[in-house]
Scaffold this active site. Structure first.
Site, PDB file in Angstrom:
ATOM      1  N   SER A 181       0.832  -1.209   0.000  1.00 26.84           N
ATOM      2  CA  SER A 181       0.000   0.000   0.000  1.00 26.84           C
ATOM      3  C   SER A 181       0.872   1.267   0.000  1.00 26.84           C
ATOM      4  CB  SER A 181      -0.981   0.006   1.170  1.00 26.84           C
ATOM      5  OG  SER A 181      -0.329   0.238   2.389  1.00 26.84           O
ATOM      6  N   ARG A 202      23.850 -14.437   3.627  1.00 27.76           N
ATOM      7  CA  ARG A 202      23.153 -13.146   3.648  1.00 27.76           C
ATOM      8  C   ARG A 202      23.882 -12.158   2.742  1.00 27.76           C
ATOM      9  NH1 ARG A 202      22.999  -9.134   8.797  1.00 27.76           N
ATOM     10  NH2 ARG A 202      21.699  -7.525   7.870  1.00 27.76           N
ATOM     11  N   ARG A 256      13.084  -7.212   5.804  1.00 27.57           N
ATOM     12  CA  ARG A 256      14.398  -7.752   6.168  1.00 27.57           C
ATOM     13  C   ARG A 256      15.322  -6.633   6.607  1.00 27.57           C
ATOM     14  NH1 ARG A 256      15.594 -12.886   4.815  1.00 27.57           N
ATOM     15  NH2 ARG A 256      14.011 -13.889   3.536  1.00 27.57           N
ATOM     16  N   HIS A 288       8.537   3.084   8.931  1.00 26.72           N
ATOM     17  CA  HIS A 288       8.324   2.178  10.066  1.00 26.72           C
ATOM     18  C   HIS A 288       7.091   2.646  10.851  1.00 26.72           C
ATOM     19  CE1 HIS A 288       9.357  -0.686  13.168  1.00 26.72           C
ATOM     20  NE2 HIS A 288       9.123   0.255  14.066  1.00 26.72           N
ATOM     21  N   ASP A 327      15.978  -0.285  12.497  1.00 22.11           N
ATOM     22  CA  ASP A 327      15.156   0.930  12.614  1.00 22.11           C
ATOM     23  C   ASP A 327      15.852   2.001  13.460  1.00 22.11           C
ATOM     24  OD1 ASP A 327      13.078  -0.309  11.128  1.00 22.11           O
ATOM     25  OD2 ASP A 327      12.436  -1.353  12.927  1.00 22.11           O
TER      26      ASP A 327
HETATM   27  C1  GAR Z   1       3.710  -0.794   6.844  1.00 25.69           C
HETATM   28  O1  GAR Z   1       2.931  -0.572   7.993  1.00 25.69           O
HETATM   29  C2  GAR Z   1       5.161  -0.489   7.109  1.00 25.69           C
HETATM   30  O2  GAR Z   1       5.358   0.636   7.931  1.00 25.69           O
HETATM   31  C3  GAR Z   1       5.592  -1.757   7.803  1.00 25.69           C
HETATM   32  O3  GAR Z   1       4.967  -2.786   7.084  1.00 25.69           O
HETATM   33  C4  GAR Z   1       3.757  -2.286   6.520  1.00 25.69           C
HETATM   34  C5  GAR Z   1       3.792  -2.525   5.024  1.00 25.69           C
HETATM   35  O4  GAR Z   1       2.564  -2.198   4.446  1.00 25.69           O
HETATM   36  N1  GAR Z   1       7.006  -1.897   7.806  1.00 25.69           N
HETATM   37  C6  GAR Z   1       7.683  -2.418   8.815  1.00 25.69           C
HETATM   38  O5  GAR Z   1       7.156  -2.838   9.826  1.00 25.69           O
HETATM   39  C7  GAR Z   1       9.189  -2.473   8.616  1.00 25.69           C
HETATM   40  N2  GAR Z   1       9.835  -2.705   9.865  1.00 25.69           N
HETATM   41  P1  GAR Z   1       2.433  -2.050   2.865  1.00 25.69           P
HETATM   42  O6  GAR Z   1       3.063  -3.316   2.261  1.00 25.69           O
HETATM   43  O7  GAR Z   1       0.965  -2.020   2.623  1.00 25.69           O
HETATM   44  O8  GAR Z   1       3.135  -0.802   2.427  1.00 25.69           O
END
Ligand code: GAR
Length: 189
Positions: free
Chosen positions: A12, A64, A90, A108, A144
């Site tokens: 999204s 990795r 990741r 984040h 992060d």
């Molecule tokens: C979002 O909430 C993003 O902030 C989070 O994953 C979701 C992805 O949503 N990211 C993390 O947690 C990274 N540590 P999306 O695929 O709909 O953009």
């Protein structure tokens, strides 16, 4: 400004970027979308927008570092000015980050430095904070932990669960990410 967007799932945030470009709110181009998960819905969104897609899976590499080198080679092929981690799940190390100094940002779903890592929204609810939110930051070798570019605050409401809070944070993420990319492109970050 040429961007490479790294994704692992729903996409999204990628869609928010694509929509902003389409509407003329963001003067940039998504040159490639790279996923580490083959059936990530984000890849479909990219294809629909005519953006080249690539999938690089960790399990196809013995280390990795080799995985990250393949990821970096793929990203470099698109000659990016900026690399956006948009739901890329990741942690990246030196083999990737050393190739793009100062050019990798992440979104984040918490007010960093609180609630790093996975399930940030659940961590916020469990801690009982009254304000949650989201952060765009530069990516460094920690989890992060890189320099914060910008944040948005979201009130935690009585009765919120992970789903309702995540949805309200996500709305802010979309706006925040597009705004941060715009400011990066304008040299304001
Ligand atoms: C979002 O909430 C993003 O902030 C989070 O994953 C979701 C992805 O949503 N990211 C993390 O947690 C990274 N540590 P999306 O695929 O709909 O953009």
């Amino acid at each position: 400004m040429r961007m490479v967007v790294l994704v692992s799932g729903r996409g999204s945030n990628l869609q928010a970027i694509l929509d902003a470009i389409e509407d003329g709110r963001l003067a940039a181009e998504v040159a490639a979308v790279i996923s580490d998960v083959p059936d990530a819905y984000a890849l479909k969104r990219a294809e629909r927008a005519g953006v080249p897609t690539y999938c690089i899976e960790k399990r196809d590499y013995s280390s990795r570092a080799d995985f990250e080198t393949a990821l970096a080679d793929c990203a470099e092929g698109a000659r990016p000015d900026l690399i956006v981690l948009a739901g890329f799940m990741r942690v990246l190390g030196e083999a990737f980050l050393d190739r793009f100094p100062g050019k990798v940002i992440n979104i984040h779903p918490s007010l960093l430095p609180s609630f790093r890592g996975l399930e940030a929204q659940r961590q916020a609810l469990e801690a009982g904070v009254r304000y949650a939110g989201c952060t765009v930051h530069f990516v460094d070798l920690g989890v992060d932990s890189g320099l914060i570019i910008d944040q948005r605050v979201v009130r935690v409401l009585p009765g919120d669960d992970v789903e309702t809070l995540s949805a309200r944070i996500l709305e802010q993420e979309h706006d925040l990410l597009v705004d941060a990319i715009r400011r990066f492109g304008a040299g304001l970050v």
